[in-house]
Scaffold this motif. Structure first.
Motif, mmCIF file in Angstrom:
data_model
loop_
_atom_site.group_PDB
_atom_site.id
_atom_site.type_symbol
_atom_site.label_atom_id
_atom_site.label_comp_id
_atom_site.label_asym_id
_atom_site.label_seq_id
_atom_site.Cartn_x
_atom_site.Cartn_y
_atom_site.Cartn_z
ATOM 1 N N ASP A 97 -49.066 57.767 -5.071
ATOM 2 C CA ASP A 97 -49.411 58.414 -6.338
ATOM 3 C C ASP A 97 -49.990 57.413 -7.330
ATOM 4 N N PRO A 98 -50.965 57.842 -8.123
ATOM 5 C CA PRO A 98 -51.520 56.900 -9.114
ATOM 6 C C PRO A 98 -50.521 56.508 -10.189
ATOM 7 N N ASN A 99 -49.532 57.365 -10.443
ATOM 8 C CA ASN A 99 -48.548 57.042 -11.481
ATOM 9 C C ASN A 99 -47.480 56.079 -10.924
ATOM 10 N N PRO A 100 -47.380 54.881 -11.481
ATOM 11 C CA PRO A 100 -46.424 53.909 -10.950
ATOM 12 C C PRO A 100 -44.968 54.408 -11.016
ATOM 13 N N LEU A 101 -44.678 55.233 -12.002
ATOM 14 C CA LEU A 101 -43.308 55.743 -12.113
ATOM 15 C C LEU A 101 -42.957 56.595 -10.904
ATOM 16 N N ILE A 102 -43.949 57.360 -10.417
ATOM 17 C CA ILE A 102 -43.694 58.217 -9.268
ATOM 18 C C ILE A 102 -43.622 57.393 -7.986
ATOM 19 N N PHE B 118 -29.145 51.060 -6.654
ATOM 20 C CA PHE B 118 -28.328 50.500 -5.569
ATOM 21 C C PHE B 118 -27.152 49.715 -6.166
ATOM 22 N N GLY B 119 -26.723 50.152 -7.350
ATOM 23 C CA GLY B 119 -25.599 49.487 -7.998
ATOM 24 C C GLY B 119 -25.984 48.291 -8.849
ATOM 25 N N TYR B 120 -27.258 47.955 -8.912
ATOM 26 C CA TYR B 120 -27.704 46.848 -9.764
ATOM 27 C C TYR B 120 -28.212 47.397 -11.091
ATOM 28 N N PRO B 121 -27.632 46.970 -12.215
ATOM 29 C CA PRO B 121 -28.125 47.448 -13.506
ATOM 30 C C PRO B 121 -29.570 47.013 -13.728
ATOM 31 N N GLN B 122 -30.366 47.936 -14.249
ATOM 32 C CA GLN B 122 -31.763 47.650 -14.559
ATOM 33 C C GLN B 122 -31.925 47.744 -16.078
ATOM 34 N N ASN B 123 -33.153 47.663 -16.537
ATOM 35 C CA ASN B 123 -33.352 47.693 -17.986
ATOM 36 C C ASN B 123 -32.675 48.902 -18.620
ATOM 37 N N SER B 124 -31.810 48.664 -19.592
ATOM 38 C CA SER B 124 -31.060 49.765 -20.186
ATOM 39 C C SER B 124 -31.222 49.786 -21.702
ATOM 40 N N GLU B 125 -32.350 49.263 -22.183
ATOM 41 C CA GLU B 125 -32.618 49.341 -23.614
ATOM 42 C C GLU B 125 -33.083 50.747 -23.952
ATOM 43 N N THR B 126 -32.385 51.385 -24.870
ATOM 44 C CA THR B 126 -32.748 52.774 -25.175
ATOM 45 C C THR B 126 -34.174 52.883 -25.669
ATOM 46 N N GLY B 127 -34.617 51.883 -26.423
ATOM 47 C CA GLY B 127 -35.980 51.926 -26.935
ATOM 48 C C GLY B 127 -36.981 52.129 -25.812
ATOM 49 N N ALA B 128 -36.798 51.360 -24.749
ATOM 50 C CA ALA B 128 -37.722 51.457 -23.625
ATOM 51 C C ALA B 128 -37.494 52.750 -22.855
ATOM 52 N N LEU B 129 -36.235 53.101 -22.635
ATOM 53 C CA LEU B 129 -35.939 54.289 -21.830
ATOM 54 C C LEU B 129 -36.517 55.545 -22.472
ATOM 55 N N LYS B 130 -36.436 55.590 -23.794
ATOM 56 C CA LYS B 130 -36.872 56.812 -24.469
ATOM 57 C C LYS B 130 -38.371 57.045 -24.336
ATOM 58 N N THR B 131 -39.136 56.008 -23.939
ATOM 59 C CA THR B 131 -40.564 56.237 -23.780
ATOM 60 C C THR B 131 -40.879 57.066 -22.546
ATOM 61 N N CYS B 142 -48.429 64.327 -18.545
ATOM 62 C CA CYS B 142 -49.463 64.306 -19.561
ATOM 63 C C CYS B 142 -49.883 62.883 -19.948
ATOM 64 N N GLN B 143 -49.296 61.883 -19.292
ATOM 65 C CA GLN B 143 -49.626 60.536 -19.712
ATOM 66 C C GLN B 143 -50.967 60.081 -19.161
ATOM 67 N N THR B 144 -51.621 59.264 -19.901
ATOM 68 C CA THR B 144 -52.835 58.656 -19.391
ATOM 69 C C THR B 144 -52.434 57.420 -18.602
ATOM 70 N N LYS B 145 -53.375 56.898 -17.895
ATOM 71 C CA LYS B 145 -53.099 55.731 -17.077
ATOM 72 C C LYS B 145 -52.643 54.538 -17.931
ATOM 73 N N GLU B 146 -53.282 54.396 -19.086
ATOM 74 C CA GLU B 146 -52.928 53.273 -19.959
ATOM 75 C C GLU B 146 -51.484 53.406 -20.417
ATOM 76 N N GLU B 147 -51.140 54.640 -20.788
ATOM 77 C CA GLU B 147 -49.776 54.868 -21.259
ATOM 78 C C GLU B 147 -48.762 54.518 -20.172
ATOM 79 N N GLN B 148 -49.084 54.950 -18.959
ATOM 80 C CA GLN B 148 -48.153 54.682 -17.857
ATOM 81 C C GLN B 148 -47.943 53.189 -17.677
ATOM 82 N N SER B 149 -49.046 52.442 -17.643
ATOM 83 C CA SER B 149 -48.862 51.020 -17.375
ATOM 84 C C SER B 149 -48.216 50.335 -18.565
ATOM 85 N N GLN B 150 -48.410 50.932 -19.748
ATOM 86 C CA GLN B 150 -47.734 50.360 -20.908
ATOM 87 C C GLN B 150 -46.226 50.542 -20.767
#
Lengths: 949, 436
Positions: A97-102, B118-131, B142-150
């Motif tokens: 998928d193009p979306n990295p999250l997916i 797999f039991g390893y904590p990953q980034n858990s900053e709410t600021g980032a998660l909420k995006t 609905c995200q654009t490619k730029e948004e996704q990579s951001q």
């Protein structure tokens, strides 16, 4: 949006309804239905019947729905492996998928589905994702390698994923590095000998760089990994320490503790005269104290760790006593731990403050806490001599409160104070005796009895006091019985004229009416001593006791070193090595601290210690007590749980005791069985009735004694089957090998007879094993020193280790062996009795046994019958014990003896057994429970072999 | 690593169950319920080992959170993670209650999938998660490619706590110095232990990626400057500086820089966060002194007199003052007389609670009480719990002062002077106890 409604449906036709909804055309309805399914799954309902319907919802572009379906898949794929295949295509597609999250979601979920067929399909997408352009996908793929390794280790190796993972350590993104480190560390743990985490100065440098940039969790992974590295010299060690110390200011306590671990370990390598060494010591204290203002659960973890740190390096926190003062509102687990540390830090400088605190605590509400506080006062007295007097008077005040448990606890510690400062505080005995009646706990009773016996000459009515205990002799616990026996013998030796009757009474109680071998044996030995040579008896029983040491519950130094390497982890919370609570091979490697490099002297060395202002080496630690021999030798030390360490000069005493045993045995065997006349010689004649019932207990008693004399407490050798031919001469080009396996002194031996039936001389023998179920491997080369000439036989014994590579064999105990000589290489396979793998420490705690037995599902239970076995349950038990099958408890119901037994295999698997023996019935029933039910059959075979031979 | 995570209600019914490792079975869910939640005796450790499985638990109101493992995990990390999990949930849906958890269970599963792999904590900053994880479902489509990579670069990046492109019309900063002062005093007025644990909490509403520098009257820094600069006011500044025993920082602060230069520089997260925590033990201003006097009159009566003295500038006002005087369990009646405020005997709490709304510095006030006791046979003496106190004062008891907070943003056209800054000091009582 409220989702709680999904939890409420519990109607009968639910599954049917859900099915209809899942197949609905409307997207919203579908989503609702999947949510209901997940809610049911959460509360533990079985919704696996809906598998095909749920998987059908997977093909969607709604990410929320997709995640729910994935969640379902992770839970049920294992139960429906064939259906799960349906999902593969979607996964593979999503990985593109193009979306990295997916992409990341797909690879993350796929790794959680433990179905072989799916795993095969995972490899290609995973390979791509490991090289993905997006760091989010790479960091997810890194963890996925660990998942895959958990499912199929071989596959990961074959596919070369480990190398890719290693490359990720050099990734530009810090989080990818952190996850790669975590994954590699975990994989390396299950391959103890592999050089997977090849830590060298370059990689260390990369890790240290990433350390500054990654998330708090990533920092923990990296620090934990760093702790496994051993720097080459003190300079490297110092430079790493310098780069790690900033982490001590992190808000996350786990980062701080992991940094402390690295520093504690690497500090060992720094020369003590280095300025930096002192700076580092000073830097460690503040962050440790700060941990105490964290939430209570973290405080608990921190305190358990500080307890270790204080034992290893008392200098770090020696000025911080006050922060460990207990707060009224601390949770009880925090209070108890603080108290422990307070005692460790107590010194002449702060003892007044500590005592004032302890006195305060002794009036609190929680019983455990109060007891510990009272005990702590006693320990202060022993530790700081100047404070002893104040401690004793504080204890006397506490006794005056008449609070039952306080009084008992106080008496137990006063006994230790008497041991430490003989002839100093005996004036308080009168007060103690006033409370005799209120003592109902064995430890307190035993302590009181010890005091009465020890100071019998100063207590006018000592005989009356002891006699009063004797009335209910059989209801007392062993601890009290043993103490009473010893105390009365002491009393007799001090005041022989008035107490002859008493001593006879207790000896006959101990030797004739008791089933307890410890008690019986001690009784016999006293009897023997008194009857042969009362002067010698006096010397032995009233010998001057060694002083007790001040620190009594220090962790044994090698264990402490190991635990320091595990700071922050569960091991440091439990104060047990990981092998004690982790199943299987994971984490059983024993970690050690690196040796100090700079000065070339060990840390414990008192010279360096005093030079740098470090307190002297910690005093000797008491080894675990409780074995019979130890008990017999320490005649006067109270049995378990007291603070008296065994005398340092045990060896001398031991020899004496052995002689004594020898002599005793001879005469016991020689004349005494007849009528006991010799016994009466130096001593009042034992009751005439002794003669008849004597023979029965004596035989048992003798066995015990023989064990001691002969094997010095070692168990009898494990059963070893006779040799069989493994490689006939026909197949071995003239080399015939017959052999068997044996376990001696904890080492598995492969014993072979090599016979040369060919015409030429054989040389250059070597041996190799194929991978096998329990990782058996030769511990050394095959030692055939001389060439084997024609028609000659040679016996070889090859020690085996159990740390070799593992592969499941069928049958489980099959071993494929290759033997090489100057002629050819020969292959054969043989089967070893699984009892070779039963380890010596396979005796489970009763409580643990009960809990484990309940915890293992009944499906894992296997029942077998052993026919034609004419042993009593006791004989069977001791026979099995010889092969490290330990009896934990025995119960008799309707003439049927049930023995509960435990066995531990060399790879840490526990097998629990119930052996039922009906008197007079030659058929035994064995019931085995084990988390790995495959071994049951083999274990049963061993049972049969051991019992019948 | 963490093998599974369960959330239970007070009855022990499981609300959320997520298993990460194959070695954790469904029976672990029940094992915890039976052995810990329903245990007959109060559990005496936050870590429990049941049949070779270790359970870590924390409680929030009456909700139990339990992490399970069969391995030798980093125990401190597991607890830190559980707290973080609570923070994240609170940030998403407010109070952690059974109702809120049931209402948001899909969201919680989504979060658990993201922050624990797999039991390893990953980034858990709410600021980032909420995006990318929202209560309305993922924004995925609905995200654009730029948004996704951001998003992905933020989640994995070096500055995982702040996203790019934040804009405010008014650049504003709120800085709160919150201290809690802890004291344990003997009946004779001797300080047994005292410390201040303080927090610097910031609310930042700044555009772009600003670089901040925070300075306070840290003794080490001041001394260093004193040495280098003019020596005439060294004595004066030495007096005004404070010795900080230890401090910890939010992950945005560059720790290596603090270690080498002792300067606190960082790119702040957006909104509210805790910049640092610190602890001091020297030269603490104890805002109140409590002087207790307890006299036992026979076996059925106690006389209690407590004096409190305020010890700060007369121009300042302390608020929300509450003194809690414990009474024995067999109290039958209490008569109280106090000069100021209101006092009441609360039988359910076994204490006399004396409340004063406001009190200026350098004043004193007094309460006296007669406690009547029922005669009992209980041999055990009354444990005499300490007298505790609560209050709030408008200064920092540690003596900490903010010297500066500078903001630099090179790319956008606003400077340090354009930022509106607010600083506030609040000192509260922590565990402030006097034994009697």
């Amino acid at each position: 949006m409220t989702d709680s409604k999904y939890f409420t449906t519990t109607k009968k036709g639910e599954i049917f309804e859900l099915k209809a909804e899942l197949n609905s055309d409307k997207k919203e309805k579908k989503k609702e239905a999947v949510k209901k399914v997940i809610a049911s799954m959460t509360v533990g309902k079985d919704v696996s019947a809906l598998f095909p319907d749920v998987v059908n919802c997977m093909q969607t572009d709604n990410l929320e729905l997709k995640k729910l379906v994935y969640l379902y898949l992770m839970n049920y794929a294992k139960s429906q492996p064939d259906m799960a295949i349906m999902a593969v295509n979607t996964f593979v597609k999503d990985c593109e998928d193009p979306n990295p999250l997916i992409r990341a979601l797909a690879v993350r979920t796929m790794g959680c589905i433990r179905v072989d067929k799916i795993t095969e399909y995972l490899c290609e997408p995973l390979r791509k994702c490991l090289k993905d352009e997006d760091p989010y996908v790479r960091k997810t793929a890194a963890v996925c390698v660990a998942k895959l390794h958990d499912i199929n280790a071989q596959l990961v190796e074959d596919q070369g994923f480990l190398d890719t993972l290693k490359d990720l350590i050099s990734d530009s993104n810090p989080m990818v590095v952190a996850n790669a480190v975590a994954a590699l560390s975990e994989i390396a743990e299950s391959h103890p000998n592999s050089n997977l985490l090849d830590l060298n100065p370059q990689t260390i440098n990369k890790l240290l760089t990433a350390l500054n940039e990654c998330t708090e969790w990533g920092q923990i992974f990296i620090l934990d990994c760093l702790a496994n590295y051993t720097p080459r010299d003190d300079r490297e060690s110092q430079s790493i320490c310098e780069r790690v110390t900033p982490r001590l200011s992190h808000a996350n306590s786990a980062v701080v503790l992991s940094a402390v671990k690295v520093l504690m370990k690497f500090m060992e390598m720094l020369p003590k005269d280095l300025d930096y060494y002192g700076t580092l010591l000073k830097k460690l204290a503040p962050p440790l104290v700060t941990l105490l203002s964290a939430e209570p659960e973290l405080q608990y973890v921190a305190l358990r760790n500080i307890n270790l740190i204080v034992q290893r390096r008392p200098e770090i926190l020696k000025h911080e006593m006050k922060v460990f003062f207990v707060k009224y509102n601390d949770p009880i687990y925090v209070k108890l731990e603080k108290l422990d540390i307070m005692i460790r830090l107590a010194s002449q400088a702060n003892i007044a403050q500590v005592l004032a605190e302890l006195k305060e605590y002794a009036t609190e509400v929680d019983v455990d806490f109060v007891r510990k506080a009272v005990r702590a006062i006693g320990r202060c007295a022993i530790k700081v001599e100047q404070s002893a007097e104040r401690c004793v008077s504080t204890l006397l005040d506490l006794i005056q409160t008449k609070v039952n448990y306080v009084v008992q606890e106080a008496i137990v510690v006063i006994k230790d104070i008497f041991r430490k400062y003989p002839n100093k505080y005996e004036s308080v005995i009168a007060t103690l005796c006033e409370n005799l009646d209120s003592l109902d706990e064995p430890e307190a009773r035993a302590a009181m009895i010890w005091i009465v016996g020890e100071y019998a000459e100063r207590i006018d009515n000592a005989d009356e006091l002891l006699e009063s205990f004797l009335e209910g002799f059989h209801d007392e616990s062993t601890q009290v019985q043993l103490q009473l026996l010893t105390a009365i013998v002491k009393l007799f030796l001090k005041k022989p004229t008035e107490t002859q009757e008493l001593v006879q009474q207790v000896l006959s109680l101990a030797t004739q009416d008791s089933d307890n071998p410890d008690l019986r044996d001690r009784g016999y030995i006293y009897w023997r001593l008194l009857s042969t040579d009362p002067v010698a008896a006096k010397e032995v029983v009233l010998a001057e006791k060694p002083l007790i040491s001040e620190e009594t519950d220090l962790i044994e130094p090698t264990l402490l070193e190991e635990l320091i390497c595990h700071i922050g982890t569960l091991a440091s919370v439990y104060h047990k090595p990981p092998s004690a609570f982790v199943e299987g091979s994971r984490g059983v490697q024993h970690k050690r601290l690196p040796g100090s490099a700079g000065s070339g002297e060990s840390v414990e060395s008192p010279d360096t210690g005093s030079a740098a202002g470090v307190p002297d080496a910690p005093p000797a630690v008491i080894p675990s007590q409780g074995d019979l021999l130890g008990d017999l030798l320490n005649l006067d030390l109270t049995p378990p749980a007291t603070s008296g360490p065994p005398p340092p000069a045990t060896s001398g005493l031991q020899l004496g005791a052995m002689d004594l045993l020898g002599g005793g045995l001879d005469s016991l065997l020689g004349g005494d069985l007849g009528g006991g006349s010799a016994m009466g010689a130096g001593f009042g004649a034992p009751p005439a009735a002794t003669a008849a019932p004597f023979s029965a207990p004596v035989s048992g008693g003798l066995d015990d004694l023989f064990d001691l004399g002969g094997g010095v407490g070692m168990p009898m050798g494990a059963y070893s089957p006779p040799k069989t031919v493994w490689l006939p001469a026909m197949k071995g080009k003239g080399l015939e090998i017959s052999g068997t396996f044996a376990r001696r002194g904890g080492v598995i031996q492969m014993e072979m007879t090599l016979t040369n039936k060919a015409m030429s001389v054989m040389t250059d023998f070597a041996i190799q094993f194929n991978r096998n179920s329990f990782g058996l491997a030769p511990a050394g080369p095959l030692q055939v020193l001389t060439p084997l000439s024609p028609n000659q036989s040679i016996e070889v014994s090859l020690p085996l280790s159990t740390v070799g590579p593992v592969m499941k064999m069928d049958p489980l105990n099959n071993l494929q062996v290759a033997v090489k000589n100057n002629i050819d290489v020969f292959y054969f396979s043989c089967q070893y009795p699984i009892s070779m793998l039963f380890v010596e420490d396979g005796k489970m705690e009763r409580q643990v046994f009960l809990a484990t037995w309940k915890d293992i599902p009944n499906d894992n239970e296997a029942q077998f019958q052993i026919k034609d076995c004419h042993l009593s349950s006791d004989a069977a038990s001791s026979k099995l014990q010889g092969s490290n099958i330990f009896t934990i408890a025995k119960r008799t119901v309707d003439g049927q003896d049930m023995l509960y037994q435990s066995v531990k295999l060399s790879n840490g698997i526990w097998v629990l057994a119930e052996l039922r023996v009906q008197t007079g019935n030659p058929i035994f029933t064995v019931c085995l429970k084990c988390r790995a039910p495959e071994v049951s059959q083999c274990v049963f075979q061993s049972y049969e072999a051991v019992l019948k031979n | 690593m963490i093998g599974g995570l369960f959330i239970y209600n007070h009855k022990g019914e499981v609300l959320i169950s997520r298993v990460y490792r194959d070695d954790i079975g469904r029976n672990a869910v029940d094992a915890f319920r039976v052995n810990v939640i329903h245990a007959r005796q109060q559990v005496r450790s936050p870590v429990t080992n049941i049949a070779r499985t270790s359970f870590f638990h924390v409680k929030r109101s009456n909700i139990w959170l339990a992490a399970v493992t069969k391995q030798n995990v980093n125990a401190a990390m597991v607890f830190e993670f559980l707290y973080k999990m609570c923070d994240v949930m609170t940030a998403y849906f407010g109070k952690i209650s059974e109702e809120n958890i049931k209402n948001n269970f899909v969201l919680i599963y989504e979060l658990l999938d993201e922050i624990l792999d797999f039991g390893y904590p990953q980034n858990s900053e709410t600021g980032a998660l909420k995006t990318f994880i929202t209560q309305q479902g993922i924004k995925g489509q609905c995200q654009t490619k730029e948004e996704q990579s951001q998003i992905t670069s933020q989640v994995t990046g070096q500055i995982g706590w702040r996203r790019e492109g934040i804009k405010y019309r008014r650049n504003e900063l709120f800085l709160d110095v919150l201290e809690s002062v802890n004291l344990l005093m003997s009946p004779q007025g001797q300080v047994l232990s005292a410390h201040v644990s303080g927090r610097v909490v910031m609310k930042s509403y700044l555009s772009g990626m600003p670089e901040c520098k925070f300075g306070m009257n840290d003794k080490i820094v001041i001394d260093k400057q004193g040495k280098g600069g003019a020596s005439d006011d060294a004595g004066k500044s030495g007096k005004q500086s404070i010795a900080i025993d230890d401090c910890t920082f939010h992950q945005c602060v560059r720790l290596s820089k603090f270690d080498s230069e002792r300067s606190i520089s960082f790119i702040p997260p957006d909104g509210e966060y805790e910049l640092m925590r610190y602890r001091t033990t020297k030269d603490i201003i104890l805002p109140f002194r409590v002087i207790p006097l307890v006299r036992e009159v026979g076996r059925t009566k106690l006389e209690v007199k407590v004096v409190i003295k305020s010890n700060f500038k007369p121009s300042l006002l302390a608020q929300k003052i509450e003194v809690r005087i414990p009474t024995p369990l067999n109290t039958s009646g209490v008569q109280v007389i106090c000069m100021k405020g209101k006092a009441k005997y609360k039988a359910s709490e076994n204490a006399i609670v004396w409340k004063i709304k406001r009190m200026a510095g350098m004043k004193e006030s007094q309460i006296s009480a007669e406690i009547e006791l029922l005669p009992t046979n209980d041999k055990k003496k009354w444990a005499r719990p300490p007298i505790s106190m609560n209050f709030e004062v408008p200064f920092a008891p540690s003596g900490l002062k903010v010297r500066y907070l500078k903001v630099f943003e090179s790319k956008l056209n606003y400077s340090d002077h354009d930022v509106i800054k607010w600083v506030r000091y609040i000192g509260r009582s922590g565990i402030y106890e006097t034994r009697c």
